[in-house]
Every structure is written in structure tokens, then in C-alpha cells.
Motif scaffolding. Structure first.
Motif, PDB file in Angstrom:
ATOM      1  N   THR A 145       0.827  -1.200   0.000  1.00  0.00           N
ATOM      2  CA  THR A 145       0.000   0.000   0.000  1.00  0.00           C
ATOM      3  C   THR A 145       0.862   1.252   0.000  1.00  0.00           C
ATOM      4  OG1 THR A 145      -0.063   0.075   2.408  1.00  0.00           O
ATOM      5  CG2 THR A 145      -1.792  -1.183   1.304  1.00  0.00           C
ATOM      6  N   SER A 146       0.253   2.333  -0.398  1.00  0.00           N
ATOM      7  CA  SER A 146       0.843   3.661  -0.237  1.00  0.00           C
ATOM      8  C   SER A 146      -0.305   4.621   0.002  1.00  0.00           C
ATOM      9  CB  SER A 146       1.646   4.073  -1.477  1.00  0.00           C
ATOM     10  OG  SER A 146       0.797   4.160  -2.609  1.00  0.00           O
ATOM     11  N   GLY A 147      -0.001   5.790   0.551  1.00  0.00           N
ATOM     12  CA  GLY A 147      -1.067   6.713   0.871  1.00  0.00           C
ATOM     13  C   GLY A 147      -1.884   6.229   2.050  1.00  0.00           C
ATOM     14  N   VAL A 148      -3.101   6.697   2.139  1.00  0.00           N
ATOM     15  CA  VAL A 148      -4.015   6.347   3.223  1.00  0.00           C
ATOM     16  C   VAL A 148      -5.192   5.601   2.626  1.00  0.00           C
ATOM     17  CG1 VAL A 148      -5.501   7.254   5.055  1.00  0.00           C
ATOM     18  CG2 VAL A 148      -3.327   8.382   4.531  1.00  0.00           C
ATOM     19  N   GLY A 149      -5.640   4.565   3.311  1.00  0.00           N
ATOM     20  CA  GLY A 149      -6.772   3.817   2.778  1.00  0.00           C
ATOM     21  C   GLY A 149      -7.380   2.883   3.789  1.00  0.00           C
ATOM     22  N   TYR A 150      -8.383   2.141   3.345  1.00  0.00           N
ATOM     23  CA  TYR A 150      -9.039   1.163   4.190  1.00  0.00           C
ATOM     24  C   TYR A 150      -9.652   0.085   3.307  1.00  0.00           C
ATOM     25  CZ  TYR A 150     -13.393   3.524   2.828  1.00  0.00           C
ATOM     26  OH  TYR A 150     -14.426   4.053   2.109  1.00  0.00           O
ATOM     27  N   LEU A 151      -9.902  -1.066   3.899  1.00  0.00           N
ATOM     28  CA  LEU A 151     -10.553  -2.177   3.219  1.00  0.00           C
ATOM     29  C   LEU A 151     -11.835  -2.511   3.962  1.00  0.00           C
ATOM     30  CD1 LEU A 151      -9.929  -4.343   0.863  1.00  0.00           C
ATOM     31  CD2 LEU A 151      -9.553  -5.903   2.778  1.00  0.00           C
ATOM     32  N   THR A 152     -12.930  -2.621   3.234  1.00  0.00           N
ATOM     33  CA  THR A 152     -14.220  -3.024   3.797  1.00  0.00           C
ATOM     34  C   THR A 152     -14.594  -4.382   3.239  1.00  0.00           C
ATOM     35  OG1 THR A 152     -14.985  -0.743   4.035  1.00  0.00           O
ATOM     36  CG2 THR A 152     -16.671  -2.451   3.988  1.00  0.00           C
ATOM     37  N   VAL A 153     -14.986  -5.303   4.125  1.00  0.00           N
ATOM     38  CA  VAL A 153     -15.421  -6.639   3.736  1.00  0.00           C
ATOM     39  C   VAL A 153     -16.870  -6.799   4.167  1.00  0.00           C
ATOM     40  CG1 VAL A 153     -14.908  -9.109   3.856  1.00  0.00           C
ATOM     41  CG2 VAL A 153     -13.057  -7.436   4.140  1.00  0.00           C
ATOM     42  N   TRP A 154     -17.711  -7.297   3.274  1.00  0.00           N
ATOM     43  CA  TRP A 154     -19.131  -7.444   3.614  1.00  0.00           C
ATOM     44  C   TRP A 154     -19.750  -8.547   2.768  1.00  0.00           C
ATOM     45  CZ3 TRP A 154     -17.439  -4.124  -0.053  1.00  0.00           C
ATOM     46  CH2 TRP A 154     -18.192  -3.931  -1.196  1.00  0.00           C
ATOM     47  N   PRO A 155     -20.944  -9.037   3.145  1.00  0.00           N
ATOM     48  CA  PRO A 155     -21.577 -10.111   2.376  1.00  0.00           C
ATOM     49  C   PRO A 155     -22.047  -9.621   1.012  1.00  0.00           C
ATOM     50  CG  PRO A 155     -23.025  -9.365   4.141  1.00  0.00           C
ATOM     51  CD  PRO A 155     -21.702  -8.695   4.357  1.00  0.00           C
ATOM     52  N   THR A 156     -21.704 -10.317  -0.024  1.00  0.00           N
ATOM     53  CA  THR A 156     -22.127  -9.971  -1.378  1.00  0.00           C
ATOM     54  C   THR A 156     -23.652  -9.947  -1.449  1.00  0.00           C
ATOM     55  OG1 THR A 156     -20.141 -10.934  -2.334  1.00  0.00           O
ATOM     56  CG2 THR A 156     -22.037 -10.689  -3.795  1.00  0.00           C
ATOM     57  N   GLY A 157     -24.169  -8.972  -2.159  1.00  0.00           N
ATOM     58  CA  GLY A 157     -25.619  -8.827  -2.298  1.00  0.00           C
ATOM     59  C   GLY A 157     -26.207  -7.828  -1.334  1.00  0.00           C
ATOM     60  N   LYS A 158     -25.508  -7.499  -0.262  1.00  0.00           N
ATOM     61  CA  LYS A 158     -25.945  -6.461   0.665  1.00  0.00           C
ATOM     62  C   LYS A 158     -25.341  -5.126   0.233  1.00  0.00           C
ATOM     63  CE  LYS A 158     -27.854  -9.415   3.620  1.00  0.00           C
ATOM     64  NZ  LYS A 158     -29.307  -9.471   3.882  1.00  0.00           N
ATOM     65  N   ALA A 159     -25.970  -4.038   0.667  1.00  0.00           N
ATOM     66  CA  ALA A 159     -25.400  -2.724   0.405  1.00  0.00           C
ATOM     67  C   ALA A 159     -24.069  -2.592   1.129  1.00  0.00           C
ATOM     68  CB  ALA A 159     -26.362  -1.629   0.859  1.00  0.00           C
ATOM     69  N   GLN A 160     -23.111  -1.941   0.501  1.00  0.00           N
ATOM     70  CA  GLN A 160     -21.816  -1.760   1.141  1.00  0.00           C
ATOM     71  C   GLN A 160     -21.985  -0.951   2.417  1.00  0.00           C
ATOM     72  OE1 GLN A 160     -18.604  -0.343  -1.352  1.00  0.00           O
ATOM     73  NE2 GLN A 160     -17.585   0.589   0.407  1.00  0.00           N
ATOM     74  N   PRO A 161     -21.558  -1.467   3.557  1.00  0.00           N
ATOM     75  CA  PRO A 161     -21.764  -0.760   4.827  1.00  0.00           C
ATOM     76  C   PRO A 161     -20.754   0.360   5.037  1.00  0.00           C
ATOM     77  CG  PRO A 161     -20.587  -2.797   5.223  1.00  0.00           C
ATOM     78  CD  PRO A 161     -20.912  -2.779   3.746  1.00  0.00           C
ATOM     79  N   VAL A 162     -21.081   1.272   5.952  1.00  0.00           N
ATOM     80  CA  VAL A 162     -20.138   2.318   6.343  1.00  0.00           C
ATOM     81  C   VAL A 162     -19.289   1.756   7.479  1.00  0.00           C
ATOM     82  CG1 VAL A 162     -19.902   4.714   7.094  1.00  0.00           C
ATOM     83  CG2 VAL A 162     -21.837   4.049   5.690  1.00  0.00           C
ATOM     84  N   THR A 163     -18.429   0.826   7.145  1.00  0.00           N
ATOM     85  CA  THR A 163     -17.549   0.190   8.113  1.00  0.00           C
ATOM     86  C   THR A 163     -16.197  -0.059   7.439  1.00  0.00           C
ATOM     87  OG1 THR A 163     -18.330  -2.013   7.460  1.00  0.00           O
ATOM     88  CG2 THR A 163     -19.423  -0.974   9.343  1.00  0.00           C
ATOM     89  N   SER A 164     -15.223  -0.466   8.231  1.00  0.00           N
ATOM     90  CA  SER A 164     -13.928  -0.850   7.682  1.00  0.00           C
ATOM     91  C   SER A 164     -13.374  -1.998   8.498  1.00  0.00           C
ATOM     92  CB  SER A 164     -12.956   0.329   7.692  1.00  0.00           C
ATOM     93  OG  SER A 164     -12.718   0.782   9.010  1.00  0.00           O
ATOM     94  N   ASN A 165     -12.500  -2.772   7.874  1.00  0.00           N
ATOM     95  CA  ASN A 165     -11.864  -3.892   8.576  1.00  0.00           C
ATOM     96  C   ASN A 165     -10.363  -3.700   8.728  1.00  0.00           C
ATOM     97  OD1 ASN A 165     -14.285  -5.095   6.814  1.00  0.00           O
ATOM     98  ND2 ASN A 165     -14.120  -6.246   8.726  1.00  0.00           N
ATOM     99  N   ILE A 166      -9.745  -3.062   7.750  1.00  0.00           N
ATOM    100  CA  ILE A 166      -8.307  -2.804   7.789  1.00  0.00           C
ATOM    101  C   ILE A 166      -8.077  -1.352   7.389  1.00  0.00           C
ATOM    102  CG2 ILE A 166      -6.058  -3.429   6.815  1.00  0.00           C
ATOM    103  CD1 ILE A 166      -7.140  -6.213   6.320  1.00  0.00           C
ATOM    104  N   ASN A 167      -7.219  -0.671   8.121  1.00  0.00           N
ATOM    105  CA  ASN A 167      -6.865   0.719   7.813  1.00  0.00           C
ATOM    106  C   ASN A 167      -5.356   0.833   7.702  1.00  0.00           C
ATOM    107  OD1 ASN A 167      -9.413   0.632   9.571  1.00  0.00           O
ATOM    108  ND2 ASN A 167      -9.550   2.655   8.653  1.00  0.00           N
ATOM    109  N   TRP A 168      -4.895   1.719   6.825  1.00  0.00           N
ATOM    110  CA  TRP A 168      -3.455   1.899   6.683  1.00  0.00           C
ATOM    111  C   TRP A 168      -3.109   3.355   6.388  1.00  0.00           C
ATOM    112  CZ3 TRP A 168      -6.377  -0.949   3.162  1.00  0.00           C
ATOM    113  CH2 TRP A 168      -6.509  -0.408   1.880  1.00  0.00           C
ATOM    114  N   VAL A 169      -1.879   3.702   6.703  1.00  0.00           N
ATOM    115  CA  VAL A 169      -1.341   5.028   6.412  1.00  0.00           C
ATOM    116  C   VAL A 169      -0.139   4.839   5.499  1.00  0.00           C
ATOM    117  CG1 VAL A 169      -2.178   6.090   8.515  1.00  0.00           C
ATOM    118  CG2 VAL A 169       0.032   4.952   8.526  1.00  0.00           C
TER     119      VAL A 169
END
Length: 1014
Positions: free
Chosen positions: A689-713
Motif C-alpha cells: 500500500t501507499s497513501g491512506v486507505g481502508y478495506l471493507t469486507v461485507w456479504p455480497t448482495g448487501k449494500a456496502q456498509p459504512v464500516t472498515s476492517n483494515i486501515n493503513w497510512v
């Protein structure tokens, strides 16, 4: 014989005499009786047929110049779905709480694959349009719409219609086709509707301002946003100004706070944080006015525009333009201040209306849609097209609410004519797959009584649709009849009912209306007091959005099409303010032909089921969700499922899906995860990775939630985390890279899975206890020394001790796996560590770090046959390691896993889940998990905890609520402005958990699920 794929022509007989013609026919009859019959059938199949009906001349319109033949027009041809019966059956099933398919919604982009017109239908219709001289485009993503470009001259010829020009009552101009469009007979049955031929028919905002908007030279004093866990309230400057005008809050107008109190929506846990509401707008509005309103009321809803069509520009606010949209936005912001509001804008034409509906539904970004524009049900226009779009919305789990009109039982009175034309309802509220919202009147912050809104000038729309029917068996709304119901209006047969309006209601009386800011200019802030059912619709939208954002509903997705669930609550006084005072929406006193629809107990066509009691309604809607099957856990030796590699990295703002149930591992072998799995435990690592970001994991078919599982700088290297996630549609999970510019290499390792049977193990939580710490040495005979590269530490877990020499709480027998929070720190160089059952093989990594970084990760690992777990340092440099035990899985007893997320429940940056915005710094954040009773029986919860905006080195501890803080940690970090996440499994006490940090940091908590005894 006519070419069945060619244009319609009249056969010519020139050059063939009568005798010759008779001879040919006679020969044909002798040769075979079927031949002329076939030719006749083919000719009849090509005979043009008309689709839909001709437009109704708009009220108050006068004839003007017809459009020139060279005028360009954009049309839409809406196709019939490939199987209408299957579509209707599916929509009814996913919307019915009694159905096993309840909440099994289609994901974005899936509708076209399942219900869109088939390829042969698309091809035949496109060919027929081309043969008729038109210019069709490609079919839309939902498989139902073919765009067409044409001139007026081409449309006249192709559809066998003329055009008339009109000057409308508001001074604008438009044109309409004079006859219903005709198409070739062999494709007519494949077409649901043709739109774009009529630009004169307009929708009308269903609002009633108490007075025209006027300016007030009052600069609102800004109120600090307090939309989470607090009630919005009007700023003091405006409260004083309105008081100086003799206006009393709750009597002459409703402010945001008083409105929230009246509908039991004050001090909501998260203010609909994470929910998205779409507002359909057919006008421009003043964003500055909305900003002033939010500043004055302390709300901070995220408002953005989606320009579908039409022209942007400054609204004519002095004459009311923009007032409707401002009313919609500000009402939603008042009651759902944590929501995201998307304003979809298009031109106020029939085509603009269809394009707007289509874009909202095809985008599928909003779980709730609010519509405050309508027209008389007599003006059918694009009804069939709109109904299909609404069925798609229901299939995707979108709730659509619409104002029921402001003309009482006489929505079409302006069109005169027959009794049926006058005694009528409003469109689109009359369509079957929408929730029509009528009007009530009340006053006071805690209203003592409710009545039908009817002030002699306007009244809440209601009555019986002439055109639409419902199946009593498939739609509970069909079998509930209000006083005055007449099945002959729509010709309902056995097992059918006419569509009745409204379904529900809310405040619409302008005499006790909604304070709305409509514009800001040199004269000040323009304002008015608005009523009308177009105020009641966004009020309902805000409450449904709040339900969707709650933990109770988040486990299974949004509420979806409301009516089947609502009609199961008929007469429930904990949910509805049931108006039963026999007040009527009959406007006969104004000289119109009236229908006496009175407010009675239960359902009626004056106020529907009644107005909402916020918390009661939310709890009831969420309780109707199917109970999640309790899951037992099967642990596996860590198995790599995915490594995207650098070339296959997920692009910035991109997503991908991964087959879990019945899928393969990274080497192409079966991964061992069975069908029917409810959730899965994964170790997910983001690298390169580079920069700032996050990864969200959720069940396929559901709306993407406002959550995160991994964050990085910047330059975080490889960042791991344990992810417990429900398995979605098709046995898949989805992953989103939230970085703005950097792709992310993603590695996924399988640790175990949950199934709704008893074959697996159950979870027993433990108060966090430290097992060992190589920095200090301990009673587990762990040396006070870092672990060398390539070296192992083996620790007895089952029947073992903690770092102080006391029993660690894990029994010696029948333990299948343990949950450990493991942290590495002070590593020399980059490295990785695998946590495995002693004696097992190293197949993946659990922790990855860069030089001297502190990295935590929750680990679920099987125990070896000797009850031990091994920590293997896989790189050359030494590193310190510490581990805390949080629980174990056993076949003897314990709790089962339930899905309840992903759902954000705390964000101290905004005050969500906290008493007020502010960092945690030695103080305790107490998280009450009681949300609609869903977590009432939880013994422990699975959380993803993230710290951001750090001020220096530190750690976070989570423990059972209202108990003594343990000497363990869940999250450790180093440095300033760090951002790091870790999964946490923590026991629940007093239905709560506590969190603290030892140095300043903002804390974000996402709920992933919980364990309970049943």
C-alpha cells in the motif's frame, strides 16, 4: 407474404389482374388449407397495435404551436420482463415477513440478469424500431429500457400519431402526442410503455405553504453539530425571531427538535448514521438555504446532488421553486441527521420523471426513496413503466414512500367529467409497490390527539384506485379494507382488491407545519411554513432510514418494500397513532364532488394505518426480520484462499468478490467450506500500500456498509486483521479498497466457518487474560527475550496458565480452538508470524510488520493434540510477542454465533455512540448494546475496533461493561496520527462493553456479530 422482420407495408396488387389473383388464391386453397391461414395470421401479427393511452390534456393548458418536424426528442421503450409472474412472486416473497425468502434481495446489477427482457425480445424490438425509421440504442443494465432518438417527424410516422403544442398554466410550453403510440403487432406485447412523446404533462409538488416564502434578516447563529445521541434544535436567533412574529413552536410551526420529539425520534442512538435517502426532485433548489438550516439546527447530514437531466440554475424561490426539495431535505436532516441524502434532479417532464426513477433504482445507492411529486391518477402516462421500476426497487430492498396528494378524496377534480374522474387518488402513491403517505393534523411536542388533515382548502389524499389491483393472498394490503371501500371501482375479482390509498400518514397541516429555509440572498434567509403530504413523505423516509441503520435491521439488510410488513401491524397502538375520530378527507365543502372517507379504528382511507411512533415502529419493523440461524464454529488449519498479487491488486475505489461456500483455495483445490455457511472467519492482509486507505469486507448482495476492517497510512507495508463476515448471495463476500489513489494487494486466509447446525463448536468467552509477554518473561516459562527469526514459542493453552501462573480459564479437554489477541512489537526489520496448532504446518501468516512497528491481530487457532499453540517467527529479524486469551470453542457447552452487521456503532470523531464528540484519553467509553432487543441475550460481541488521530504511543483495552478493567490490551500503536484496526471479541456484562485508551485517540467500533446461548 410480408417479411415478418420488415416494415409494415400494404401489399400491392398492381400488375396482377383480378382473375390472376383469384387463381392464385384458388391454387393455394387446393394445395393446402393451412397456407392462406398462415399468411393471414402473419399479416394480422404485423397489424399495428397501440401501447398505453393518449396523454390527458394538462389542466389549464391552452393549444399553441405544434412542435416542428425537425425537433429532436429522446424516448424510452420499456420492455416487459422475461417472466412477469416470476418477478411479482419474487418481490412478494422477499417483502413478506412470513416468507423464507424474506430479505433475500437482489444486489446492484442483478435485476437485469434475472428479470430483464431476454435477448430475443430485445433484438426483435430493436429491429422493429429500426425498421420504423427510429434510432434505438443498447438496452439498459436492468434489461428493460431501450433508449431511442428521433425527430418529431420520425416519431409521427413510426408511432402513427400527431403532436399538439400547449401553453401550460405556469407559462411554460410543451407538446403531447395526440394518440397512443402504435407499434408493429408482433412486438406490441413485448413493450410495457413508451415515454418521451409527451413533454406537456408535469408532476406537481404535493406541498401547501402557509404563505409564500419571504426573507428574514436573521443570520442563523451556528449550532455545533450534535446529531448523534442528541436532539437537533433550532438556533436561538431564529427561535427568538419567530417568537417576535407571534409564532409558537409546536403550535404555529414545528422546529426540528419539536418534530423529533412529537414522533419519538429524539436522542436516537446514531441518527441514521450510515443510511442513505434518495430524494426525487424535478426542480433546482438552494443548497445555501439547506446549509443555513443545518447550521441553525446543529445537523450534519451529508447532502449531495445527482444531476440526471434537466438544466442546473438558480431557482425562482420567490415563486416557490425549490421549496419542495428544501422541505424534503430539511425534514430528513431533522429526523435522520446522520444520514446521507442524495438529491436526484431531472426536468419536470414525463421522460424526466422516468429517467429519475430509473437512475435512483439502478444506482441502488439509497435504501429509502422519498417522492413528493404527483399527479392525478387519471393521467396514467408512464404508469406501467414506473410500476416495473418500483418492482425492481422492491426486489433490491429499497423502500419507496410517496405523498398521497393534497386534494382529499378528489385528486382529479380539476379534470371535471365523470364521477370516477373526480373521486380519485394520486399517482404515484396509488401504484402497488409504493407506500402512500397521507396527512394528519396535530400540535404540541407530545400531541394529545391526531385527526385527518382537512382545512377546507386541502386534505390528505386517499381513496380507491380505478386502475390498480392487488392480490389478497400475496399482498396483505389487499385484504385490509377501509370504510367506503368499493371493489367495483377497479373491477376487482375474486381474491383481488383495488389498491387503496394512503397506507400511512403523518403531519401535513400547514397551520402547524414545517419550518423550511428556501433561499439565501442579500435580503436574508427566505423561509416559509410548509404543510402538505409532501412533508409527511420525507418524515416517513427519515424514520425508515433510521430503522435501516439500527443494529436490529442491519443484520439482514434494509426493511425494503414496506407495505407487507406494515399491514401485519394494523391496529398496533405501540407502532401507530391510529386516528379514529371519524374526521374525513372529503372536500365537498369546497364545492368538489366528495367521497366520505372517514378516519376509523385500524385501517382507513383518510389516514391509512396511522402516523408513526418512531421507536415503536423501528422496533416492530426490525422484529419482523427473520431470526438469524445460530451458528456453530468449525475451525480449520489456516488455508490461503486468495492472493491477488501485485498485478491483480484491487484498484483504488474498486471492489472484488470472493467465492467462499463451495469455492477453491488459492491453488485451485476445494476450500472445504460447505453450502449453507452463515459466516466465515478470515485472516485478511493488505500489502503493497501507499497513501491512506481502508478495506471493507461485507456479504455480497448487501449494500456496502459504512464500516472498515483494515486501515493503513503511508508505507504501512503489510497490514493484517481477523475478519468475521456473513457469507452473502451465491456464497460470496465482497471487498472494497477505500484508498483514493493506491491499489491494494489482498491476501485472504481461511481460519474457520459457521454453519446453522450443531456439528461445530460453541464459544465460551473469557475475561481477557495475558498468557505471555516476551518483553518481561512470565509464568509460562517464556523467556525475557525476543523471538529470533525462524524460532518458535509453544504455549500450553488448554488446561494452561496465564502469565501470572493462575489457571487461564481454558479447560484441558474438548477444546477445538482458542481466540487470542496477539501483538508483535520492536521487530528488527520487516517480518511475519504464523500462529498454528503445535505440530501443524505453516501455511499462512497471521501478523505482518515493518521495522520496529507494533502490530496487533486477533487470532482464531485450533489447539494441538497436546493443548498447545505455536507462534512461529517466519523472518530473519527478532521480535517481541505478547498474547491475551479471550475465549475458546468447545463441543461441551457455550454460545452460538449470530450475524449482526457489519454495522458502525461508535465513532468518537462525530459523537456517534458517545456522550459527545471527543477523543478517548484515559476515560471510559461505555457502549450500551441494547438496540431494539437484538443484543439482549448476547454473552459476547465481535467488534472491529479502529483508532485514528493518535497523539503518540498507546494501547486500547476493551472489557465487559461495568466491571474492573483487566491488565490486557486489544490494540497497540506507535506514533502520532496513526490509524490501526483490530478485531475484538469481548464478553458482555449488563448488556454493555467498556473501552478505554491510555493516550488520546479517536475510536471507531464496528459490530460484526455476537454470541448467545441460543
Amino acid at each position: 407474404m410480408l417479411d415478418p422482420l420488415g416494415p409494415i407495408r400494404t401489399p400491392r396488387t398492381r400488375g396482377i389482374g383480378r382473375a390472376t389473383t383469384l387463381a392464385v388464391v384458388t391454387a393455394a386453397l387446393v394445395a393446402g388449407a393451412g397456407l392462406p391461414t398462415l399468411a393471414t395470421a402473419q399479416a394480422e401479427s404485423l397489424t399495428p397495435k397501440r401501447v398505453g393511452s393518449a396523454p390527458v390534456v394538462p389542466h389549464g393548458a391552452t393549444k399553441s404551436t405544434a412542435p416542428a418536424d425537425i425537433t429532436q426528442i429522446d424516448l424510452s421503450i420499456t420492455l416487459q420482463p422475461r417472466d412477469q409472474v416470476a418477478l411479482t412472486t419474487f418481490v412478494n416473497a422477499v417483502s413478506n415477513p412470513a416468507s423464507p425468502l424474506y430479505k433475500h434481495y437482489l444486489g446492484t446489477g442483478e435485476f437485469g440478469k434475472r428479470f430483464g427482457a431476454d435477448a430475443a425480445t430485445v433484438a426483435s424490438v430493436r429491429q422493429a424500431l429500426t425498421a420504423a425509421g427510429l434510432h434505438p440504442g443498447e438496452v439498459s443494465a436492468n434489461g428493460l429500457t431501450i433508449p431511442v432518438k428521433a425527430t418529431v417527424a420520425e416519431a409521427k410516422k413510426a408511432f402513427d400519431t400527431d403532436f399538439a403544442g400547449y401553453k401550460l398554466a405556469d407559462g411554460s410550453t410543451g407538446f403531447s402526442n395526440t394518440k397512443a403510440p402504435a407499434v408493429r403487432g408482433d412486438v406490441a406485447g413485448k413493450i410495457a410503455g413508451i415515454t418521451g412523446l409527451d413533454t406537456a404533462t408535469r408532476a406537481t409538488p404535493r406541498n401547501v405553504p402557509k404563505q409564500k416564502p419571504k426573507p428574514a434578516k436573521v443570520k442563523p447563529n451556528a449550532v455545533a453539530p450534535h446529531n448523534i445521541n442528541a436532539n437537533p434544535h433550532l438556533c436561538s436567533d431564529w427561535s427568538s425571531f419567530l417568537g417576535s412574529q407571534g409564532m409558537v413552536d409546536g403550535q404555529n410551526y414545528y422546529s426540528s427538535g419539536t418534530l423529533a420529539t412529537a414522533y419519538d425520534m429524539n436522542n436516537m442512538p446514531d441518527g441514521a448514521f450510515g443510511a442513505t435517502v434518495a430524494i426525487m426532485s424535478l426542480e433546482n433548489y438552494s443548497s445555501a438555504a439547506v446549509n443555513e438550516y443545518q447550521s441553525c439546527n446543529g445537523t450534519k447530514a451529508n447532502v449531495s446532488n445527482v444531476r440526471v437531466g434537466g438544466q442546473a440554475g438558480a431557482p425562482d424561490t420567490a415563486n416557490g421553486e425549490g421549496g419542495e426539495t428544501a422541505l424534503d431535505i430539511e425534514t430528513v436532516a431533522s429526523l435522520a441527521p446522520g444520514s446521507t441524502i442524495l438529491v436526484y434532479q431531472d426536468a419536470n417532464t414525463e421522460q424526466g420523471l422516468v429517467d429519475n426513477y430509473s437512475r435512483i433504482v439502478n444506482d441502488n445507492r439509497a435504501s429509502v426513496v422519498s417522492i413528493s411529486w404527483g399527479r392525478c391518477d387519471l393521467v396514467r402516462g408512464a404508469d406501467s413503466t414506473l410500476n416495473l421500476i418500483l418492482q425492481q426497487a422492491a426486489a433490491q430492498g429499497q423502500s419507496v414512500v410517496a405523498a398521497s396528494g393534497d386534494s382529499g378524496s378528489t385528486d382529479c377534480y380539476r379534470y371535471g367529467g365523470t364521477q370516477d374522474a373526480r373521486l380519485s387518488v394520486d399517482n404515484p402513491a396509488a401504484l402497488p409497490y409504493i407506500t402512500g403517505v397521507g396527512g394528519t393534523s396535530h400540535s404540541g411536542s407530545v400531541p394529545s390527539s391526531f385527526s385527518t388533515w382537512n382545512d377546507g382548502q386541502g386534505a390528505g389524499g386517499g381513496g380507491v384506485s380505478k386502475y390498480w389491483k392487488l392480490s389478497d393472498a400475496d399482498n396483505p394490503a389487499g385484504s385490509v379494507h377501509g370504510a367506503g371501500y368499493d371493489p367495483t371501482v377497479c373491477g376487482a375479482g375474486a381474491g383481488e382488491s383495488c389498491r387503496q390509498v394512503p397506507d400511512v400518514s403523518a403531519l401535513a397541516d400547514p397551520n402547524h407545519g414545517y419550518l423550511v429555509f428556501t433561499n439565501v440572498d442579500s435580503q436574508g434567509v427566505w423561509y416559509s411554513i410548509y404543510g402538505g403530504t409532501s412533508a409527511a413523505a420525507p418524515l416517513w423516509a427519515a424514520i425508515v432510514a433510521t430503522a435501516n441503520s439500527s443494529v436490529a435491521c442491519a443484520a439482514n439488510g434494509p426493511v425494503g418494500f414496506l407495505n407487507p410488513a406494515l399491514y401485519k401491524l394494523v391496529g398496533n397502538t405501540s407502532v401507530f397513532n391510529d386516528v379514529s375520530d371519524f374526521s374525513s378527507n372529503d372536500l365537498t365543502a369546497s364545492g368538489y364532488f366528495g367521497g366520505s372517507y372517514q378516519a376509523t379504528g385500524g385501517y382507513d382511507m383518510a389516514t391509512g394505518l396511522g402516523s408513526p411512533k418512531g421507536r415503536g415502529l423501528i422496533a416492530a419493523l426490525c422484529r419482523q426480520l427473520p431470526s438469524q440461524p445460530a451458528g456453530s464454529f468449525t475451525s480449520v488449519s489456516p488455508t490461503r484462499l486468495l492472493d491477488t498479487g501485485v498485478p491483480g491488486a484491487i484498484p483504488a475505489r474498486g471492489n472484488t468478490s470472493l467465492q467462499i461456500a463451495g469455492g477453491n483455495d488459492a491453488k485451485g483445490n476445494p476450500n472445504g467450506v460447505p453450502a449453507g455457511v452463515t459466516a466465515v472467519a478470515l485472516n485478511v492482509t493488505v500489502a503493497n500500500t501507499s497513501g491512506v486507505g481502508y478495506l471493507t469486507v461485507w456479504p455480497t448482495g448487501k449494500a456496502q456498509p459504512v464500516t472498515s476492517n483494515i486501515n493503513w497510512v503511508d508505507h504501512s507495508g503489510a497490514v493484517p486483521n481477523l475478519v468475521t463476515v456473513p457469507v452473502g448471495a451465491g456464497g460470496k463476500i465482497s471487498m472494497f479498497n477505500g484508498a483514493w489513489s493506491s491499489p491494494a494487494r489482498v491476501v485472504v486466509d481461511l481460519l474457520g466457518y459457521y454453519t446453522p447446525d450443531t456439528a461445530g463448536a460453541n464459544f465460551v468467552p473469557l475475561a481477557p487474560a495475558r498468557l505471555f509477554d516476551t518483553r518481561y518473561g512470565d509464568a509460562n516459562n517464556t523467556a525475557k527475550a525476543p523471538v529470533a527469526g525462524g524460532a518458535d514459542i509453544s504455549v500450553k493453552i488448554a488446561g494452561g496458565k496465564d502469565a501470572k501462573g493462575n489457571a487461564n480459564g481454558v479447560p484441558a479437554t474438548n477444546v477445538t480452538a482458542v481466540v487470542l489477541n496477539t501483538t508483535v512489537t520492536r521487530g528488527q526489520g520487516d517480518g511475519w508470524m504464523a500462529v498454528i496448532p503445535t505440530g501443524g504446518a505453516v501455511k499462512s501468516s497471521n501478523l505482518n510488520w515493518t521495522d520496529k512497528k507494533t502490530v496487533p491481530n486477533l487470532v482464531v487457532v485450533p489447539v494441538g493434540t497436546d493443548g498447545k499453540v505455536t507462534f512461529h517467527n517466519g523472518m530473519g529479524g527478532q521480535v517481541d510477542v505478547l498474547a491475551d486469551v479471550f475465549g475458546y470453542f468447545t463441543s461441551d457447552s457455550g454460545a452460538k454465533f449470530h450475524v449482526a452487521g457489519p454495522k458502525r456503532i461508535v465513532d468518537t470523531r462525530y459523537g456517534k455512540g458517545a456522550a459527545a464528540p471527543g477523543q478517548i484519553n484515559g476515560n471510559t467509553l461505555h457502549i450500551n448494546l441494547n438496540d431494539s432487543g437484538v443484543l439482549a441475550g448476547a454473552t459476547s460481541v465481535v467488534l472491529n475496533v479502529t483508532v485514528v488521530n493518535t497523539h503518540g504511543d498507546g494501547f486500547l483495552t476493551a472489557w465487559p461493561g461495568n466491571t474492573t478493567k483487566p491488565g490486557s490490551s486489544n490494540l497497540n500503536w506507535m506514533g502520532v496520527n496513526n490509524m490501526i484496526a483490530n478485531a475484538v471479541v469481548v464478553p458482555v456484562h449488563d448488556n454493555s462493553v467498556d473501552i478505554t485508551t491510555n493516550s488520546p485517540a479517536d475510536v471507531i467500533v464496528d459490530l460484526m456479530g455476537y454470541y448467545s446461548a441460543s
